[in-house]
Design an enzyme around this catalytic site. Structure first.
Site, PDB file in Angstrom:
ATOM      1  N   HIS A  88       0.844  -1.195   0.000  1.00  0.00           N
ATOM      2  CA  HIS A  88       0.000   0.000   0.000  1.00  0.00           C
ATOM      3  C   HIS A  88       0.879   1.245   0.000  1.00  0.00           C
ATOM      4  CE1 HIS A  88      -2.918  -3.042   1.140  1.00  0.00           C
ATOM      5  NE2 HIS A  88      -3.881  -2.181   0.928  1.00  0.00           N
ATOM      6  N   ASN A  89       2.194   1.031  -0.148  1.00  0.00           N
ATOM      7  CA  ASN A  89       3.156   2.130  -0.100  1.00  0.00           C
ATOM      8  C   ASN A  89       3.405   2.647  -1.529  1.00  0.00           C
ATOM      9  OD1 ASN A  89       5.718   3.384  -0.364  1.00  0.00           O
ATOM     10  ND2 ASN A  89       6.434   2.455   1.536  1.00  0.00           N
ATOM     11  N   LYS A 122      22.634   4.714  -6.562  1.00  0.00           N
ATOM     12  CA  LYS A 122      22.301   3.857  -5.418  1.00  0.00           C
ATOM     13  C   LYS A 122      21.842   2.478  -5.888  1.00  0.00           C
ATOM     14  CE  LYS A 122      18.906   3.263  -1.764  1.00  0.00           C
ATOM     15  NZ  LYS A 122      17.765   3.805  -1.011  1.00  0.00           N
ATOM     16  N   GLY A 160      14.950   7.163   4.631  1.00  0.00           N
ATOM     17  CA  GLY A 160      15.268   6.266   5.740  1.00  0.00           C
ATOM     18  C   GLY A 160      16.685   6.451   6.253  1.00  0.00           C
ATOM     19  N   ASP A 165      10.044  -6.923   1.658  1.00  0.00           N
ATOM     20  CA  ASP A 165      10.247  -6.431   3.013  1.00  0.00           C
ATOM     21  C   ASP A 165      11.725  -6.118   3.136  1.00  0.00           C
ATOM     22  OD1 ASP A 165       8.762  -5.893   5.469  1.00  0.00           O
ATOM     23  OD2 ASP A 165      10.218  -7.233   6.382  1.00  0.00           O
TER      24      ASP A 165
HETATM   25  P1  IMP Z   1       9.240  -2.057   4.992  1.00  0.00           P
HETATM   26  O1  IMP Z   1       8.387  -1.046   4.289  1.00  0.00           O
HETATM   27  O2  IMP Z   1       8.529  -2.851   6.025  1.00  0.00           O
HETATM   28  O3  IMP Z   1       9.986  -2.913   4.020  1.00  0.00           O
HETATM   29  O4  IMP Z   1      10.280  -1.220   5.848  1.00  0.00           O
HETATM   30  C1  IMP Z   1      11.430  -0.775   5.282  1.00  0.00           C
HETATM   31  C2  IMP Z   1      12.143   0.205   6.215  1.00  0.00           C
HETATM   32  O5  IMP Z   1      13.530  -0.107   6.177  1.00  0.00           O
HETATM   33  C3  IMP Z   1      12.027   1.618   5.698  1.00  0.00           C
HETATM   34  O6  IMP Z   1      11.035   2.328   6.364  1.00  0.00           O
HETATM   35  C4  IMP Z   1      13.405   2.195   6.009  1.00  0.00           C
HETATM   36  O7  IMP Z   1      13.429   2.605   7.325  1.00  0.00           O
HETATM   37  C5  IMP Z   1      14.329   1.014   5.911  1.00  0.00           C
HETATM   38  N1  IMP Z   1      14.890   0.908   4.550  1.00  0.00           N
HETATM   39  C6  IMP Z   1      14.639  -0.080   3.658  1.00  0.00           C
HETATM   40  N2  IMP Z   1      15.293   0.137   2.501  1.00  0.00           N
HETATM   41  C7  IMP Z   1      15.945   1.308   2.661  1.00  0.00           C
HETATM   42  C8  IMP Z   1      16.798   2.054   1.785  1.00  0.00           C
HETATM   43  O8  IMP Z   1      17.043   1.738   0.619  1.00  0.00           O
HETATM   44  N3  IMP Z   1      17.284   3.193   2.315  1.00  0.00           N
HETATM   45  C9  IMP Z   1      17.020   3.601   3.570  1.00  0.00           C
HETATM   46  N4  IMP Z   1      16.248   2.941   4.410  1.00  0.00           N
HETATM   47  C10 IMP Z   1      15.702   1.787   3.968  1.00  0.00           C
END
Ligand code: IMP
Length: 210
Positions: free
Chosen positions: A16-17, A185, A163, A76
């Site tokens: 949903h993101n 990146k 993040g 994830d």
């Molecule tokens: P998800 O949406 O449950 O997969 O949570 C992923 C979380 O991990 C994000 O909110 C970030 O805090 C961190 N994260 C994942 N990938 C990245 C990245 O490429 N850069 C910076 N933070 C990341």
């Protein structure tokens, strides 16, 4: 081991993101799938109760596949610091709190490292991890894990990305993810190897299932 191939047709992105959906859409576009998101289909958002990236990716992908009747792809991801036993890991988003305050989350990482006396680069090893799970309505799944290793730097550097990017210095580079353009990146264009955890996981997924 042979992977099940994904036949052309409808594919649900189990998220949903909006940012994630856009990124996955861009990666899948060249392969000719009709991509719809779990949000478009009004599918419920399952709670991420797993303690590993694999568990969380799988529970999102299977929930969407079962509810929609189409193959579904979920990811994830998170930031893992070796000296903190892999934290924040699957709790990476939660460390930023309801306001998504990543300045605070990065400070928490640094404070915890300081309290352990982790000042040398080799005590500050970290990685980003991304796990993709593709699930079919019949319950079959394919799972791919991408990782990129590096170290935690302080203070944060750069304002690109999101993040924990500003405190992550990938091995072999002199700039943090926060100082890189999105192209740098992720890498993975014709002439550059995949760099980010996400593009590495996608490379494995594409090689295995597309
Ligand atoms: P998800 O949406 O449950 O997969 O949570 C992923 C979380 O991990 C994000 O909110 C970030 O805090 C961190 N994260 C994942 N990938 C990245 C990245 O490429 N850069 C910076 N933070 C990341």
């Amino acid at each position: 081991m042979a992977h099940r191939k994904l036949e052309p047709g409808k594919l649900v992105v189990a998220s949903h993101n909006k940012g994630k959906i856009r990124e996955i859409n861009e990666l899948l576009e060249p392969f000719g799938f009709e991509v719809v998101s779990a949000g478009d289909l009004d599918l419920p958002e399952p709670e991420e109760t797993g303690v590993t990236f694999e568990e969380n990716a799988a529970l999102k992908a299977h929930a969407a596949a079962k509810a929609s009747g189409y193959p579904s792809l979920a990811d994830d991801s998170g930031f893992c610091v070796a000296a903190l036993d892999g934290d924040p890991g699957v709790y990476s988003a939660r460390w930023a709190g309801p306001d998504k305050d990543f300045a605070m989350a990065m400070r928490t990482v640094e404070e915890k490292l300081q309290s352990k006396g982790a000042t040398d680069p080799e005590q500050r090893r970290s990685s980003f991890v991304a796990v993709l799970c593709l699930a079919w309505p019949d319950g079959h799944e394919e799972v791919f894990r991408g990782e990129v290793e590096g170290q935690v730097v302080w203070p944060p550097r750069g304002s690109q990305g999101f993040g924990y990017d500003p405190i992550f210095l990938p091995d072999g580079k002199d700039r943090t993810f926060g100082e890189m353009t999105s192209e740098e990146k992720h890498g993975g264009s014709k002439d550059t190897p995949a760099l980010s955890h996400r593009s590495r996981a996608f490379r494995l997924f594409a090689d295995g299932c597309l």
